[in-house]
Motif scaffolding. Structure first.
Motif, PDB file in Angstrom:
ATOM      1  N   MET A 423      37.686  36.525  45.524  1.00 35.70           N
ATOM      2  CA  MET A 423      37.695  35.966  44.167  1.00 35.70           C
ATOM      3  C   MET A 423      37.889  34.459  44.183  1.00 35.70           C
ATOM      4  O   MET A 423      37.434  33.758  43.267  1.00 35.70           O
ATOM      5  CB  MET A 423      38.796  36.623  43.339  1.00 35.70           C
ATOM      6  N   THR A 424      38.554  33.938  45.208  1.00 39.60           N
ATOM      7  CA  THR A 424      38.731  32.482  45.270  1.00 39.60           C
ATOM      8  C   THR A 424      37.380  31.774  45.364  1.00 39.60           C
ATOM      9  O   THR A 424      37.184  30.715  44.752  1.00 39.60           O
ATOM     10  CB  THR A 424      39.600  32.110  46.481  1.00 39.60           C
ATOM     11  N   ASN A 425      36.432  32.340  46.131  1.00 45.41           N
ATOM     12  CA  ASN A 425      35.101  31.735  46.232  1.00 45.41           C
ATOM     13  C   ASN A 425      34.332  31.866  44.927  1.00 45.41           C
ATOM     14  O   ASN A 425      33.610  30.949  44.519  1.00 45.41           O
ATOM     15  CB  ASN A 425      34.313  32.397  47.365  1.00 45.41           C
ATOM     16  N   ILE A 426      34.460  33.020  44.288  1.00 38.41           N
ATOM     17  CA  ILE A 426      33.729  33.227  43.030  1.00 38.41           C
ATOM     18  C   ILE A 426      34.239  32.290  41.952  1.00 38.41           C
ATOM     19  O   ILE A 426      33.458  31.698  41.187  1.00 38.41           O
ATOM     20  CB  ILE A 426      33.865  34.704  42.592  1.00 38.41           C
ATOM     21  N   LEU A 427      35.563  32.100  41.871  1.00 42.35           N
ATOM     22  CA  LEU A 427      36.115  31.207  40.850  1.00 42.35           C
ATOM     23  C   LEU A 427      35.746  29.756  41.108  1.00 42.35           C
ATOM     24  O   LEU A 427      35.614  28.967  40.175  1.00 42.35           O
ATOM     25  CB  LEU A 427      37.634  31.362  40.801  1.00 42.35           C
ATOM     26  N   ARG A 428      35.577  29.420  42.390  1.00 43.72           N
ATOM     27  CA  ARG A 428      35.137  28.047  42.687  1.00 43.72           C
ATOM     28  C   ARG A 428      33.738  27.774  42.154  1.00 43.72           C
ATOM     29  O   ARG A 428      33.431  26.657  41.733  1.00 43.72           O
ATOM     30  CB  ARG A 428      35.154  27.820  44.204  1.00 43.72           C
ATOM     31  N   LYS A 429      32.879  28.794  42.190  1.00 47.57           N
ATOM     32  CA  LYS A 429      31.493  28.591  41.786  1.00 47.57           C
ATOM     33  C   LYS A 429      31.261  28.865  40.306  1.00 47.57           C
ATOM     34  O   LYS A 429      30.456  28.191  39.670  1.00 47.57           O
ATOM     35  CB  LYS A 429      30.580  29.502  42.619  1.00 47.57           C
ATOM     36  N   PHE A 430      31.960  29.848  39.757  1.00 50.73           N
ATOM     37  CA  PHE A 430      31.724  30.228  38.355  1.00 50.73           C
ATOM     38  C   PHE A 430      32.992  29.973  37.541  1.00 50.73           C
ATOM     39  O   PHE A 430      33.905  30.798  37.517  1.00 50.73           O
ATOM     40  CB  PHE A 430      31.333  31.712  38.258  1.00 50.73           C
ATOM     41  N   ASP A 431      33.041  28.817  36.873  1.00 53.17           N
ATOM     42  CA  ASP A 431      34.210  28.474  36.057  1.00 53.17           C
ATOM     43  C   ASP A 431      34.363  29.405  34.859  1.00 53.17           C
ATOM     44  O   ASP A 431      35.477  29.593  34.351  1.00 53.17           O
ATOM     45  CB  ASP A 431      34.100  27.023  35.573  1.00 53.17           C
ATOM     46  N   ASN A 432      33.260  29.965  34.394  1.00 53.44           N
ATOM     47  CA  ASN A 432      33.328  30.835  33.229  1.00 53.44           C
ATOM     48  C   ASN A 432      34.013  32.169  33.510  1.00 53.44           C
ATOM     49  O   ASN A 432      34.280  32.946  32.594  1.00 53.44           O
ATOM     50  CB  ASN A 432      31.925  31.084  32.680  1.00 53.44           C
ATOM     51  N   MET A 433      34.276  32.458  34.770  1.00 48.29           N
ATOM     52  CA  MET A 433      34.920  33.717  35.142  1.00 48.29           C
ATOM     53  C   MET A 433      36.444  33.590  35.204  1.00 48.29           C
ATOM     54  O   MET A 433      37.132  34.588  35.435  1.00 48.29           O
ATOM     55  CB  MET A 433      34.411  34.172  36.510  1.00 48.29           C
ATOM     56  N   VAL A 434      36.969  32.383  35.015  1.00 50.45           N
ATOM     57  CA  VAL A 434      38.402  32.155  35.206  1.00 50.45           C
ATOM     58  C   VAL A 434      39.226  32.948  34.196  1.00 50.45           C
ATOM     59  O   VAL A 434      40.188  33.643  34.552  1.00 50.45           O
ATOM     60  CB  VAL A 434      38.713  30.651  35.096  1.00 50.45           C
TER      61      VAL A 434
END
Length: 777
Positions: A423-434
């Motif tokens: 999830m750390t990688n996904i949150l780095r790329k997709f701010d809308n998922m925070v």
């Protein structure tokens, strides 16, 4: 005292065992000499079997050599095989006595039974005694012309054994030409053995030559060979270059039905040839890949997981060129309950690559099921695969994140930990998922025991903690338990996360940050944590705004490893272990080259064979000259110069590769090749002494490695651009060598046109440095 007594008892038992063995060997000698037993064939065979059993167990029964020679004078085939096995094993240590078997072996080579003739010839060639070679010429050449196919194929392999004992006899007895002629043999196994023998005997010259007539002849007889013979023939044909497109299509017609073979090796060998011959025919690439799609999928259903894994590795390699080739067959890659872990993990990698927007929902659903696997490694791989799909297909990121967050409720430690890590990688790329992610995170860190998972959650809290009201209190609880934390990863991440949260919520974090820094500086025993805490303290003391700029920053780059480009380089080694291992063969092949030089190499390759007419499906083509990529064996080379520098000690081993003494390459051609070729190998070694520029160039030139350009010798780093050319295949080797004079190191970057020659060339290159004592073994 007790230990001493035990040691003495063990020594006594060992002495007793040795005496028993000696008495048993003496008893066997008595039995073998017994006239009564010799008259009873059954009992005589049992004694011989007992001798072989002792030999197999490691007991030295070499003292029975004379008796076993006498036991070989029998028509009983089993007893004769056992005696020959004994003779082969002990012949080197009893070379004088082994000569006594010559008459028996020569007599057996003329026996009416072809099994006895072949058995005698095989063992005569296996004695590994140079003095026996003078008696071997007549039986070996008679065996090559024997009416029995079994004897002929045994004699062909005998040629290789003679080659290792005395290479010069191969040319003296004209055996290379005989082997080329025997390619026309009616028995396919004899032809297969001839191919193996020629490739070994001519290894240093690039192996057996394949001209047009030989290629067509072998193609037309392809169906006659067994599975491994077909693989061998197709591997040999990979050296052949068809003359035109019509010939290519004729060959494809022959290979087409090999794709329907039940043996995976045959299918992969045929696939390799098809891909190689059609590499420049871009118009039919789509049809070719569609044709090989189903045959490769078929072997995934095999009961042998090793075959399925090998097939998956080749499928993954092809996906590097045709990423959507198997996108409609994605269900074939779903894991079975009885698949071994390594096969499941490989299937997960392939599922990630065949995933598209159209099939993403089914694949992500399957990955979610596999994430509950009892094997932690498989479960982690499945979770990682979901995150890779999210990063590769942004349109399906919502689906993937929803699946990952649902896994957090399973309360399985390794599942929760891996989910937080990805999830750390996904949150780095997709701010809308925070926002949606933070609302479903675990509220307690003490439920996570995996250090990396705990560190990932701390990173999320430090990066986005301003949106969660209780974030400071969660971190404060960890800070209070800092002394009980054993993982330095967690401690380092806690320091950074607390610093980031302090800049966002100073009033709530001021006191706990002070306690954390005080502990890290005064009490922490891990030097990395101590130094990190001291750095943060000094940054805050110097300038808070500058500290915020350094610690928080704004870079959130996600680095995705590109495995496609490295895999594309493996196409030249298709259907080899390099594909299974996922790395070029140069990285795992380390054995010494066993081949020796055939000094007289003027016959064989350009022999004008009369192959006769054939009605097979491959016909026509140019005259039977060797193809441009095949080695020519009529080059006059001074082998003394290629071994070592004249002033250096001359080793007893032959050069691992033969280079052209006069390679033809201009500076412009060098530059063009250097830009077009990919880097094959890089290595850096420490030198015992740094050679002078001119001295190094002379030593390399004596081994036919030429200098294209070099920097002045008074520079701190001396640079050389070198090149060499294989004497038969005409492939070039291009090198950039940098010698750091102060550090006494040599850095080599090598590019070559043929990867199969890379290992041999590297050995040849560094032999220069060993011979001159510039490099220590």
């Amino acid at each position: 005292p007790m230990i001493t007594e035990l040691m003495m008892a063990a020594q006594q038992q060992a002495v007793v065992r040795m005496e028993n063995k000696k008495s048993e060997v003496g008893e066997l000698r008595t039995l073998l000499r017994s006239v009564e037993i010799q008259r009873n064939p059954k009992r005589y065979l049992q004694v011989v079997q007992k001798v072989i059993a002792y030999m197999t167990l490691g007991v030295d029964v070499s003292k029975l050599f004379s008796e076993m020679i006498m036991a070989g004078a029998t028509q009983h085939l089993v007893q004769k095989k056992l005696v020959y096995l004994y003779l082969t094993n002990y012949a080197e240590s009893n070379s004088e006595l082994a000569l006594l078997t010559i008459n028996t072996l020569q007599k057996d080579c003329r026996d009416r039974n072809p099994m006895i003739r072949g058995l005698a010839l095989r063992n005569m060639c296996s004695l590994r005694i140079p003095s026996i070679l003078e008696y071997l010429s007549e039986p070996l050449q008679a065996g090559l012309a024997d009416r029995s196919a079994y004897v002929r194929k045994t004699a062909v392999m005998g040629v290789v054994k003679v080659f290792y004992l005395e290479p010069g006899l191969i040319s003296q007895w004209n055996l290379v030409d005989v082997l080329y002629q025997m390619l026309r043999d009616k028995d396919p196994q004899v032809v297969s053995n001839c191919i193996s023998a020629l490739n070994e005997v001519l290894a240093n010259e690039g192996g057996m030559v394949v001209n047009t007539k030989i290629a067509h002849y072998l193609m037309n007889r392809l169906r006659e060979f067994n599975e491994w013979g077909q693989c061998q023939v197709m591997d040999l044909l990979s050296r052949y270059s068809p003359a035109n497109e019509d010939e290519i299509f004729d060959i494809l017609n022959v290979l087409d039905d090999r794709l329907r073979h039940t043996n995976s090796g045959v299918v992969l060998a045929a696939t390799r040839l098809i891909l190689q011959f059609t590499e420049d025919l871009a118009d039919i690439h789509h049809d070719i890949f569609q044709r090989i799609r189903v045959p490769l999928l078929t072997f995934l259903g095999t009961s042998c997981p090793e075959v399925a894994y090998s097939c998956l590795q080749h499928i993954q390699l092809i996906l590097a060129r045709q990423s959507e080739l198997w996108s409609t067959d994605y269900q074939t890659f779903f894991c079975r309950y009885n698949d071994p872990p390594y096969l499941k993990m490989k299937k997960l990698e392939v599922l990630t690559e065949v995933c598209t927007i159209g099939n993403a929902q089914d694949i992500v659903g399957e990955l979610g099921e596999i994430a509950t696997d009892v094997n932690a490694s498989v479960a982690r791989k499945a979770i990682n695969a979901v995150s890779c799909i999210a990063l590769r297909l942004p349109a399906k990121s919502d689906l993937c994140v929803d699946k990952l967050l649902s896994l957090l409720t399973m309360e399985m430690d390794y599942v929760t930990a891996e989910t937080l890590i990805v999830m750390t990688n996904i949150l780095r790329k997709f701010d809308n998922m925070v926002e949606v992610t933070l609302s479903r995170l675990p509220t307690r860190l003490d439920t996570i025991t995996d250090p990396e998972g705990k560190a990932a959650l701390i990173w999320i809290l430090g990066e986005y903690g301003e949106s969660l009201p209780n974030t400071p209190y969660v971190l404060e609880e960890l800070i209070d338990q800092m002394a009980d934390e054993s993982s330095s990863i967690v401690k380092l991440q806690l320091l950074t996360a607390t610093m980031k949260l302090f800049f966002k919520r100073p009033p709530e974090c001021h006191a706990m940050l002070g306690r954390l820094l005080e502990y890290a500086i005064d009490e922490e025993g891990d030097m990395d944590v101590h130094d990190r805490g001291l750095l943060y303290y000094r940054l805050l003391k110097k300038d808070i705004k500058e500290a915020q700029r350094i610690v928080s920053g704004h870079a959130k780059t996600v680095i995705q490893e590109n495995t496609v480009i490295p895999r594309l380089g493996l196409f030249s080694e298709f259907n080899t272990l390099a594909v299974v291992y996922g790395t070029p063969s140069i990285n795992f092949i380390s054995q010494e080259t066993p081949y020796v030089i055939l000094l007289d190499g003027s016959r064989g390759a350009d022999y004008n064979f009369d192959w006769g007419s054939s009605d097979g499906s491959v016909s026509g083509g140019p005259s039977p000259q060797p193809s441009p990529q095949q080695p020519h064996r009529d080059v006059d080379i001074d082998f003394n110069d290629i071994l070592v520098d004249v002033e250096a000690p001359i080793p007893n081993t032959p050069p691992p590769i033969l280079l052209d003494p006069n390679p033809s390459l201009t500076a412009k051609e060098f530059e063009a090749k250097w830009q077009n070729l990919t880097k094959c190998h890089e290595i850096e070694v420490s030198l015992v002494t740094v050679p002078h520029s001119e001295e190094l160039q002379r030593a390399l030139a004596s081994r036919y490695i030429m200098t294209m350009a070099s920097s002045p010798s008074n520079q701190p780093t001396i640079k050389f651009f070198l090149y060499a050319q294989h004497v038969s295949t005409r492939d070039f080797f291009l090198m950039e060598v940098n010698i750091n004079v102060a550090m006494a190191t040599l850095a080599l970057s090598l590019k070559c046109e043929k990867l199969s020659l890379l290992q041999h060339f590297l050995k040849h290159f560094f032999q220069t440095f060993f011979a001159q004592r510039w490099l220590s073994k």
